[in-house]
Scaffold this motif. Structure first.
Motif, PDB file in Angstrom:
ATOM      1  N   PRO A  26      -5.059  31.238 125.914  1.00  0.00           N
ATOM      2  CA  PRO A  26      -3.488  31.393 126.501  1.00  0.00           C
ATOM      3  C   PRO A  26      -3.344  30.946 125.460  1.00  0.00           C
ATOM      4  N   ALA A  27      -3.067  30.032 124.506  1.00  0.00           N
ATOM      5  CA  ALA A  27      -1.811  30.104 123.146  1.00  0.00           C
ATOM      6  C   ALA A  27      -2.026  30.916 122.915  1.00  0.00           C
ATOM      7  N   ILE A  28      -3.199  31.634 122.351  1.00  0.00           N
ATOM      8  CA  ILE A  28      -3.212  32.807 121.328  1.00  0.00           C
ATOM      9  C   ILE A  28      -1.943  33.876 122.177  1.00  0.00           C
ATOM     10  N   GLU A  29      -2.423  33.473 123.186  1.00  0.00           N
ATOM     11  CA  GLU A  29      -1.266  35.157 123.844  1.00  0.00           C
ATOM     12  C   GLU A  29      -0.111  34.603 123.966  1.00  0.00           C
ATOM     13  N   GLU A  30       0.053  33.826 124.372  1.00  0.00           N
ATOM     14  CA  GLU A  30       1.769  33.154 123.886  1.00  0.00           C
ATOM     15  C   GLU A  30       2.124  33.180 122.801  1.00  0.00           C
ATOM     16  N   ASP A  31       1.362  33.181 121.573  1.00  0.00           N
ATOM     17  CA  ASP A  31       1.803  33.138 120.195  1.00  0.00           C
ATOM     18  C   ASP A  31       2.087  34.486 119.911  1.00  0.00           C
ATOM     19  N   TRP A  32       1.039  34.956 120.434  1.00  0.00           N
ATOM     20  CA  TRP A  32       1.307  36.390 119.738  1.00  0.00           C
ATOM     21  C   TRP A  32       2.251  37.388 119.447  1.00  0.00           C
ATOM     22  N   PRO A  33       3.113  37.862 120.178  1.00  0.00           N
ATOM     23  CA  PRO A  33       3.890  38.306 119.512  1.00  0.00           C
ATOM     24  C   PRO A  33       4.906  37.593 118.193  1.00  0.00           C
ATOM     25  N   HIS A  79     -18.761  31.771 132.603  1.00  0.00           N
ATOM     26  CA  HIS A  79     -17.067  31.640 133.804  1.00  0.00           C
ATOM     27  C   HIS A  79     -16.043  31.742 133.124  1.00  0.00           C
ATOM     28  N   LYS A  80     -16.677  31.169 131.906  1.00  0.00           N
ATOM     29  CA  LYS A  80     -14.611  31.101 131.340  1.00  0.00           C
ATOM     30  C   LYS A  80     -13.752  32.400 130.259  1.00  0.00           C
ATOM     31  N   LEU A  81     -15.111  33.275 129.916  1.00  0.00           N
ATOM     32  CA  LEU A  81     -15.254  34.191 129.478  1.00  0.00           C
ATOM     33  C   LEU A  81     -15.073  35.552 130.666  1.00  0.00           C
ATOM     34  N   ALA A  82     -15.064  34.894 131.841  1.00  0.00           N
ATOM     35  CA  ALA A  82     -14.590  36.048 132.551  1.00  0.00           C
ATOM     36  C   ALA A  82     -13.727  35.624 133.380  1.00  0.00           C
ATOM     37  N   GLU A  83     -13.128  34.622 133.763  1.00  0.00           N
ATOM     38  CA  GLU A  83     -11.756  33.924 133.714  1.00  0.00           C
ATOM     39  C   GLU A  83     -10.657  34.629 133.018  1.00  0.00           C
ATOM     40  N   ALA A  84     -10.457  34.517 131.593  1.00  0.00           N
ATOM     41  CA  ALA A  84      -9.574  34.520 130.516  1.00  0.00           C
ATOM     42  C   ALA A  84      -9.954  36.423 130.328  1.00  0.00           C
ATOM     43  N   MET A  85     -10.886  37.050 130.700  1.00  0.00           N
ATOM     44  CA  MET A  85     -10.701  38.952 130.878  1.00  0.00           C
ATOM     45  C   MET A  85      -9.791  39.346 130.460  1.00  0.00           C
ATOM     46  N   PRO A  86      -8.597  38.702 131.820  1.00  0.00           N
ATOM     47  CA  PRO A  86      -7.168  39.485 131.822  1.00  0.00           C
ATOM     48  C   PRO A  86      -6.090  39.379 130.414  1.00  0.00           C
ATOM     49  N   ILE A  87      -6.616  38.416 129.782  1.00  0.00           N
ATOM     50  CA  ILE A  87      -6.413  38.199 128.319  1.00  0.00           C
ATOM     51  C   ILE A  87      -6.538  38.823 126.825  1.00  0.00           C
ATOM     52  N   VAL A  88      -8.195  38.797 127.060  1.00  0.00           N
ATOM     53  CA  VAL A  88      -8.407  39.525 126.307  1.00  0.00           C
ATOM     54  C   VAL A  88      -8.401  41.681 126.033  1.00  0.00           C
ATOM     55  N   VAL A  89      -8.248  41.644 127.853  1.00  0.00           N
ATOM     56  CA  VAL A  89      -7.555  43.112 128.130  1.00  0.00           C
ATOM     57  C   VAL A  89      -6.275  42.909 127.485  1.00  0.00           C
ATOM     58  N   ARG A  90      -5.958  41.858 127.791  1.00  0.00           N
ATOM     59  CA  ARG A  90      -4.164  42.285 127.610  1.00  0.00           C
ATOM     60  C   ARG A  90      -3.820  42.552 125.757  1.00  0.00           C
ATOM     61  N   LEU A  91      -4.539  41.438 125.364  1.00  0.00           N
ATOM     62  CA  LEU A  91      -4.272  41.295 123.921  1.00  0.00           C
ATOM     63  C   LEU A  91      -5.297  42.346 123.006  1.00  0.00           C
TER      64      LEU A  91
END
Length: 102
Positions: A26-33, A79-91
């Motif tokens: 989540p922090a990576i996604e926030e900082d990505w741009p 389970h964590k990976l499954a929950e984080a998959m939307p971020i994985v896809v967005r990035l």
């Protein structure tokens, strides 16, 4: 040839490192741009290494090399990976090829 103790230690290290990286997504996604291109490139290389380690854990699980405690941690990691998959896809990150479900 590696001893079982060494194998268990490597599995424990992989489980901990991967969990920390997934927790940090989540922090990576926030900082990505705002990240410099070279920082994004470095993260992508690190992520590819994480995917390789995750796939090696999958192999260890399928070949019954994990202790019961490690299997529990691996289930939590899946389970964590499954929950984080939307971020994985967005990035646009690569996804581990996981075939084993515990």
């Amino acid at each position: 040839m590696a001893t079982q103790a060494t194998i268990n230690e490597r599995i424990d290290l992989k489980l901990s490192a991967i969990a920390a990286e997934i927790d940090n997504l989540p922090a990576i996604e926030e900082d990505w741009p705002h990240m410099l291109d070279d920082h994004q490139a470095a993260f992508l290389l690190e992520w590819d290494e994480l995917v390789t380690r995750m796939e090696s854990l999958d192999s260890a699980a399928r070949s019954y090399q994990m202790t019961a405690t490690q299997q529990a941690h691996y289930r939590d990691l899946l389970h964590k990976l499954a929950e984080a998959m939307p971020i994985v896809v967005r990035l646009g990150l690569s996804r581990p090829q996981i075939t084993h479900t515990l």
